[in-house]
Design a protein around this motif. Structure first.
Motif, PDB file in Angstrom:
ATOM      1  N   GLU A 108     -11.017 -10.034  11.373  1.00  0.00           N
ATOM      2  CA  GLU A 108     -11.174  -8.798  12.152  1.00  0.00           C
ATOM      3  C   GLU A 108     -11.138  -9.097  13.640  1.00  0.00           C
ATOM      4  O   GLU A 108     -10.570  -8.336  14.429  1.00  0.00           O
ATOM      5  N   LYS A 111      -3.675  -9.647   4.369  1.00  0.00           N
ATOM      6  CA  LYS A 111      -4.346  -8.680   3.500  1.00  0.00           C
ATOM      7  C   LYS A 111      -3.552  -8.679   2.201  1.00  0.00           C
ATOM      8  O   LYS A 111      -2.329  -8.550   2.229  1.00  0.00           O
ATOM      9  N   PHE A 113       1.207  -2.780  -5.163  1.00  0.00           N
ATOM     10  CA  PHE A 113       2.391  -3.441  -4.618  1.00  0.00           C
ATOM     11  C   PHE A 113       2.640  -4.827  -5.223  1.00  0.00           C
ATOM     12  O   PHE A 113       3.535  -5.528  -4.784  1.00  0.00           O
ATOM     13  N   LEU A 129       7.914  -9.287  -0.699  1.00  0.00           N
ATOM     14  CA  LEU A 129       6.726  -9.138   0.125  1.00  0.00           C
ATOM     15  C   LEU A 129       5.604  -9.989  -0.444  1.00  0.00           C
ATOM     16  O   LEU A 129       5.459 -10.094  -1.662  1.00  0.00           O
ATOM     17  N   PHE A 165       0.167  -7.958   3.449  1.00  0.00           N
ATOM     18  CA  PHE A 165       0.200  -7.091   4.626  1.00  0.00           C
ATOM     19  C   PHE A 165      -0.571  -7.774   5.740  1.00  0.00           C
ATOM     20  O   PHE A 165      -1.385  -8.667   5.494  1.00  0.00           O
ATOM     21  N   ILE A 218      -2.293  -6.681   9.911  1.00  0.00           N
ATOM     22  CA  ILE A 218      -2.500  -5.582  10.844  1.00  0.00           C
ATOM     23  C   ILE A 218      -2.190  -6.050  12.251  1.00  0.00           C
ATOM     24  O   ILE A 218      -2.669  -7.094  12.702  1.00  0.00           O
ATOM     25  N   GLY A 260      -2.814  -1.749  15.606  1.00  0.00           N
ATOM     26  CA  GLY A 260      -3.489  -1.113  14.477  1.00  0.00           C
ATOM     27  C   GLY A 260      -2.528  -0.758  13.358  1.00  0.00           C
ATOM     28  O   GLY A 260      -2.954  -0.398  12.260  1.00  0.00           O
ATOM     29  N   VAL A 312       0.279  -1.365  10.365  1.00  0.00           N
ATOM     30  CA  VAL A 312       0.394  -2.375   9.318  1.00  0.00           C
ATOM     31  C   VAL A 312       1.777  -3.014   9.394  1.00  0.00           C
ATOM     32  O   VAL A 312       2.772  -2.319   9.593  1.00  0.00           O
ATOM     33  N   LEU A 368       4.428  -6.013   7.398  1.00  0.00           N
ATOM     34  CA  LEU A 368       4.613  -6.601   6.074  1.00  0.00           C
ATOM     35  C   LEU A 368       4.908  -8.090   6.203  1.00  0.00           C
ATOM     36  O   LEU A 368       5.681  -8.498   7.071  1.00  0.00           O
ATOM     37  N   THR A 404       3.154   3.009   7.683  1.00  0.00           N
ATOM     38  CA  THR A 404       4.130   1.912   7.622  1.00  0.00           C
ATOM     39  C   THR A 404       4.879   2.008   6.301  1.00  0.00           C
ATOM     40  O   THR A 404       4.273   1.949   5.235  1.00  0.00           O
ATOM     41  N   VAL A 456       6.962   0.924   3.199  1.00  0.00           N
ATOM     42  CA  VAL A 456       7.111  -0.308   2.429  1.00  0.00           C
ATOM     43  C   VAL A 456       8.436  -0.224   1.676  1.00  0.00           C
ATOM     44  O   VAL A 456       8.627   0.683   0.870  1.00  0.00           O
ATOM     45  N   GLY A 468       4.090   4.695   1.865  1.00  0.00           N
ATOM     46  CA  GLY A 468       3.852   3.516   2.689  1.00  0.00           C
ATOM     47  C   GLY A 468       2.389   3.152   2.677  1.00  0.00           C
ATOM     48  O   GLY A 468       1.673   3.460   1.714  1.00  0.00           O
ATOM     49  N   VAL A 469       1.961   2.483   3.773  1.00  0.00           N
ATOM     50  CA  VAL A 469       0.567   2.058   3.852  1.00  0.00           C
ATOM     51  C   VAL A 469       0.011   2.404   5.218  1.00  0.00           C
ATOM     52  O   VAL A 469       0.743   2.529   6.194  1.00  0.00           O
ATOM     53  N   ILE A 470      -1.325   2.559   5.260  1.00  0.00           N
ATOM     54  CA  ILE A 470      -1.982   2.732   6.548  1.00  0.00           C
ATOM     55  C   ILE A 470      -3.117   1.721   6.655  1.00  0.00           C
ATOM     56  O   ILE A 470      -3.538   1.135   5.648  1.00  0.00           O
ATOM     57  N   ASN A 471      -3.575   1.537   7.870  1.00  0.00           N
ATOM     58  CA  ASN A 471      -4.709   0.650   8.136  1.00  0.00           C
ATOM     59  C   ASN A 471      -5.963   1.507   8.260  1.00  0.00           C
ATOM     60  O   ASN A 471      -6.115   2.258   9.207  1.00  0.00           O
ATOM     61  N   GLY A 482      -9.206  -1.764   8.806  1.00  0.00           N
ATOM     62  CA  GLY A 482      -9.024  -3.124   8.310  1.00  0.00           C
ATOM     63  C   GLY A 482      -8.553  -3.222   6.875  1.00  0.00           C
ATOM     64  O   GLY A 482      -8.088  -4.259   6.450  1.00  0.00           O
ATOM     65  N   ALA A 483      -8.688  -2.137   6.121  1.00  0.00           N
ATOM     66  CA  ALA A 483      -8.195  -2.170   4.741  1.00  0.00           C
ATOM     67  C   ALA A 483      -6.817  -1.518   4.707  1.00  0.00           C
ATOM     68  O   ALA A 483      -6.592  -0.500   5.365  1.00  0.00           O
ATOM     69  N   VAL A 484      -5.905  -2.134   3.956  1.00  0.00           N
ATOM     70  CA  VAL A 484      -4.564  -1.573   3.853  1.00  0.00           C
ATOM     71  C   VAL A 484      -4.544  -0.641   2.638  1.00  0.00           C
ATOM     72  O   VAL A 484      -4.822  -1.055   1.520  1.00  0.00           O
ATOM     73  N   PRO A 542      -2.534   2.230   0.303  1.00  0.00           N
ATOM     74  CA  PRO A 542      -1.248   2.849  -0.018  1.00  0.00           C
ATOM     75  C   PRO A 542      -1.339   4.379   0.039  1.00  0.00           C
ATOM     76  O   PRO A 542      -2.366   4.948  -0.315  1.00  0.00           O
ATOM     77  N   HIS A 582     -10.450   1.016  -6.107  1.00  0.00           N
ATOM     78  CA  HIS A 582      -9.209   1.092  -5.342  1.00  0.00           C
ATOM     79  C   HIS A 582      -9.293   2.257  -4.380  1.00  0.00           C
ATOM     80  O   HIS A 582      -9.781   3.323  -4.742  1.00  0.00           O
ATOM     81  N   LEU A 606      -6.955   4.810  -2.292  1.00  0.00           N
ATOM     82  CA  LEU A 606      -5.587   5.301  -2.187  1.00  0.00           C
ATOM     83  C   LEU A 606      -5.610   6.536  -1.307  1.00  0.00           C
ATOM     84  O   LEU A 606      -6.594   7.268  -1.283  1.00  0.00           O
TER      85      LEU A 606
END
Lengths: 749, 183
Positions: free
Chosen positions: A368, A688, A694, A700, A703, A705, A709, A711, A713, B52, B54, B63-66, B69-71, B73, B106, B108
């Motif tokens: 972090e 990550k 996925f 891939l 992930f 960051i 901020g 993401v 790949l 983002t 994928v 896609g994915v977001i932050n 700190g956690a990614v 989907p 999970h 999501l």
């Protein structure tokens, strides 16, 4: 105090001790008289007994006590480690391990299964046999040097081949300028101090201690051809104020009886010291106890001995100590070295035990921190303030250092994992009736603890496989001109930011035709498919290749090589197999050093950012502008470089920029180019995991960051390269195309 | 509840009413239909921000977001319901859903056209879904509820955002989208 956490420590420590014991037992097969190994085994059993007693696990104490008594006889040289005793002690270790696991699961020792009880009783019976056995046949390891193995002639004579010295230095010894250790050094010039027992009972409490006074005493086993006068002469300067008793080899038992009498104030401990020095054997002591030999024997010491008063041991154990350090070796220089090693082996005081979860949390936080730092740096750059920028740069450099040291905390040597396989190989070779030895190298290679933990199962499978299917029966080996003993090798080394682990054997090797036939039969390949031997071998990692008729109860266990591959892929690693028919097989596993944070190289295609692990990047070049529209390879200083257009692969429909770049990557000896838009430079990449959704995505591996901020790949380079080799597995074709390119180019010039 | 910022209001409601959640539902719109999800699934609601993309994923995975700190989907619910892709507008939201599957938690994100409110749905207003005639797959539907003179579909989130099914869909995509060669 939290008892649960202490019990946790006890369980962890006991497991560690059992592992040390097992390692030593496996080593002792090669050198049965090595006093260091014998001591290590004894110490492990002794400490487990002691700390179990602290927690009131009486069943463990009772069981371990019997084993410890046998080991004590081994230490005294009365019983020798033969393969039978080693096997028994391994079982003892397993049984204790079982009891520890039982406790760890939160059960009560009183509720153990009937089978466990039966094992317990059976092992105790076997162990007791060693306690009853007549000690006359035994040889003292300390006396191994002196070849004349004279049996005791008269019943009144002791068996020991060495001098026994009982020294109690006078209080003024230090004040008169004498140093007790200097005697030891001097004695080494005409003999060998085989064993030293310190006498510390006379040390007063700290407030009464006179720092200039000498309180120490020594009991020595001394192997020497010198005469009594020479040895006597050593102590000439201290004789008046000290109590020096010298007992020659094979002295009558009465000499020891009078010595015990003289040191009566030290009680049982003095007797124990004599036993530990090997100057007196247990049988001789029993003989000594009979009134005919010694009229006035100390009854208190008699009654306590034999039950090996466990309580008196506990205070030392509670303080985290092992039994008093006893050094037994053949010369003084070695003694110093062995002392250091024993210290290292038996709980180095420079190490601290940390909960692995705390380390994981630290590494998460560092992750972090890196992301937050990247954000700060980006904002600083945007602000255009020079000082802000400099400060942010300093910060990120420090963060990088913190990252590196945090990651090294979790690095462990793979040696411990490798050594565990000594046992596997030993047991499995017995089971198979094959003579197989395990050779381990590269044990000092370090990798992340999280990776080490997950590599055990696949390695076990590969080792078992090599032993079961790889190594041929002895007759066949001899017929092929090999030695009857098969060799399985475990090797590890670092390569390009990763670790390579090899499991190899010198067995029969794989027959590519047979594998191909089987693969065709299973529908994994088609007849006449032009595959190289290597490609054929790697078919055995395909799901559905392992079949019931091939799996023996041993290496099978319902797991095929495809599971090995899947486990390794899950660790972002790769596995490949090499084999030479008749010469052996080598399975090579490549793993990343860590699953947490890597140095990355940031690139972009269209709007998207991707990270390539930096250690896999060889160089970056500009994509030549013309003539490559319909090609998948280019000419890199005369070499064919296949490449992948990421824009095409990822079906990105943005317009390519005027100038594109090529990142040349290499992994496991394969090189390829990735065509990208922009090269954005190095980037601290916090990995990550892909997560379940996925997990199946090709190309891939995770992930990360970005400072903004967003993401990004992480590209799976091994996966991408595998695809390139798949597309162009006929290298001949590619090179003929390159010739064509060269031809075209020379025409153009 | 102010209609000007339903996201903030809904987030506040979700935070406040963690105790008595049994009948609390978050209602939202996908296409022209109203749906509801029990608030116990809902971690939070985000206004649409950058996602983002994928590559090589089926179109329902946007896609994915932050998320701190956690990614996470992001699943396009319109795609999931077979109704095409959600066109991102000012009211487009991401509902962060927490699902426990195989003893694993999970996170999501469900992409929806708009979030409307957190409401209490009375048991008496629940109706069983008809056997056919639904616009979405039957196993996605927990119940129907009559609310303000129209029907809302209560979603069974374990099915709608089944991690196993999504992973399998992603796996299928693999065989189609890798260009094996360009000859």
């Amino acid at each position: 105090m939290n008892l649960d956490s202490i019990i946790g420590t006890f369980l962890a420590e006991s497991r560690e001790l059992l592992q040390q014991m097992e390692d030593a037992l496996l080593q002792i097969e090669q050198s049965p008289d090595d006093p260091e190994l014998i001591n290590a085994i004894f110490r492990a059993a002794h400490t487990i007994k002691g700390s179990s007693g602290l927690f009131g696990y009486d069943a463990i104490v009772a069981f371990t006590h019997v084993a410890e008594s046998v080991l004590d006889r081994v230490r005294a040289g009365e019983v020798r480690f033969d393969s039978e005793l080693i096997a028994l002690m391994l079982q003892v270790g397993d049984h204790l391990g079982g009891l520890i696991d039982w406790l760890a699961d939160g059960h009560d020792l009183a509720d153990v299964s009937v089978e466990t009880r039966a094992t317990d009783a059976e092992l105790i019976t076997c162990l007791k046999r060693y306690l009853e056995e007549a000690p006359t046949a035994a040889t003292a390891p300390q006396a191994a040097e002196s070849d004349h193995t004279e049996a005791r002639t008269a019943s009144g004579e002791t068996a020991s081949h060495h001098w026994h010295l009982s020294l109690r230095f006078g209080a003024d010894t230090l004040r008169s300028g004498m140093d007790p250790t200097s005697f030891l050094r001097y004695m080494a010039t005409f003999g060998t101090v085989a064993h030293v027992e310190p006498v510390l009972e006379h040390l007063p409490a700290l407030d009464k201690l006179d720092p200039e006074a000498c309180y120490i005493g020594l009991e020595l086993a001394f192997v020497s051809d010198a005469d009594q006068a020479t040895i006597d002469g050593t102590f000439e300067f201290v004789r008046d104020e000290s109590s020096i008793e010298i007992i020659p080899p094979h002295s009558p038992l009465t000499a020891f009886a009078s010595l015990l009498q003289l040191r009566q104030d030290e009680g049982d401990e003095q007797l124990q010291r004599l036993l530990r020095c090997g100057s007196l054997t247990e049988a001789e002591w029993l003989q000594l106890q009979t009134p005919a030999v010694v009229a006035e024997s100390d009854t208190t010491s008699m009654s306590t001995f034999g039950s090996d008063d466990a309580k008196s041991d506990f205070p030392t154990l509670a303080a985290g100590n092992t039994s008093p350090a006893s050094v037994a070796t053949t010369d003084n220089a070695k003694a110093a070295k062995a002392g250091k090693e024993a210290q290292r082996g038996g709980g180095d005081s420079n190490l601290i035990r940390v909960d692995a979860a705390k380390l994981d949390q630290l590494i998460n936080l560092v992750g972090e921190l890196i992301i937050a730092g990247a954000n700060t740096r980006m904002l600083a750059q945007r602000s255009g303030m020079l000082e802000m920028n400099e400060s942010a740069e300093t910060l990120s450099r420090l963060v990088e250092e913190v990252r590196d040291s945090a990651l090294t905390l979790r690095m462990v040597q793979i040696g411990a994992t490798f050594n565990r396989f000594q046992r596997v190989v030993r047991d499995v070779s017995k089971e198979l009736g094959k003579d197989i030895v395990l050779q381990v190298s590269g044990g000092e290679t370090e990798l992340d603890k999280t990776v080490v933990e997950k590599i055990g199962d696949p390695l076990t499978h590969l080792v078992r496989n090599a032993m079961d299917h790889g190594i041929e029966p002895a007759e066949q080996r001899l017929a092929n001109g090999k030695s009857a003993q098969g060799v399985v090798r475990l090797n590890a080394y670092h390569e390009a930011g990763g670790i390579v682990i090899e499991v190899s054997d010198d067995g029969g090797g794989l027959n590519p035709q047979k594998i191909m036939a089987k693969a065709v039969q299973r529908g994994l390949a088609s007849e006449g498919q032009p595959l190289s031997d290597k490609e054929i071998f790697n078919l055995i990692f395909e799901p559905g290749f392992s079949t019931a008729d091939q799996i023996s109860n041993l290496s099978g266990r319902g797991v095929g090589m495809d599971v090995v591959k899947r486990n390794i892929t899950a660790l972002r690693g790769t596995v490949e197999l090499d084999s030479k028919l008749g010469q052996g097989t080598c399975v090579r596993i490549r793993l990343p050093l860590t699953l947490a944070i890597i140095d990355g190289f940031l690139i972009s295609v269209g709007q998207a950012s991707y990270v390539v692990p930096l250690d896999m990047v060889e160089e970056c070049i500009e994509l030549p502008g013309k003539g490559l529209e319909n090609q998948e390879f280019l000419d890199l200083r005369g070499d064919v470089l296949p490449f992948i257009r990421l824009r095409q692969l990822f079906a990105d429909d943005s317009t390519p920029p005027r100038r594109e770049n090529v990142v040349v990557v290499r992994y496991a000896g394969i090189r390829a180019g990735l065509v990208v838009d922009q090269l954005l430079g190095e980037f601290q990449t916090v990995i990550k995991p892909l997560g379940k959704v996925f997990a199946q995505v090709p190309a891939l591996s995770g992930f990360t960051i970005l400072g903004s901020g967003a993401v990004a790949l992480i590209l799976d380079i091994p996966g991408l390269l595998a695809q390139v080799t798949h597309n162009d597995n006929r290298a001949g074709l590619a090179s003929s195309q390159l010739n064509q390119v060269n031809h075209l180019r020379s025409n153009a010039q | 509840m102010s209609t000007s910022n339903p996201v903030a209001a809904a987030n506040q409601m979700i935070r406040q009413q963690k105790d008595d959640q049994q009948r609390q539902y978050l209602t939202f719109r996908v296409g022209n239909e109203m749906y509801a999800v029990a608030t116990r699934y809902v971690r939070e609601i985000l206004e649409f921000d950058q996602i983002t993309h994928v590559p090589m994923m089926p179109s329902l995975v946007r896609g994915v977001i932050n998320l701190r700190g956690a990614v996470v989907p992001i699943i396009d619910l319109a795609e999931r319901f077979g109704q095409g892709k959600i066109a991102v507008g000012v009211r487009t939201c991401i509902v962060i859903i927490e699902i426990i599957d195989d003893d694993e938690t999970h996170l999501l994100g469900a992409l929806v056209d708009a979030v409307s409110a957190v409401t209490e749905i009375e048991v008496t207003s629940l109706r069983q879904a008809p056997a056919f005639g639904n616009r979405i797959r039957g196993e996605f539907i927990e119940d129907m509820a009559r609310f303000d003179d129209h029907f809302i579909t209560l979603l069974r989130m374990e099915q709608v955002l089944s991690v196993n099914e999504l992973a399998a869909l992603a796996g299928q995509q693999r065989s189609v989208s890798i260009p094996s060669s360009h000859h």
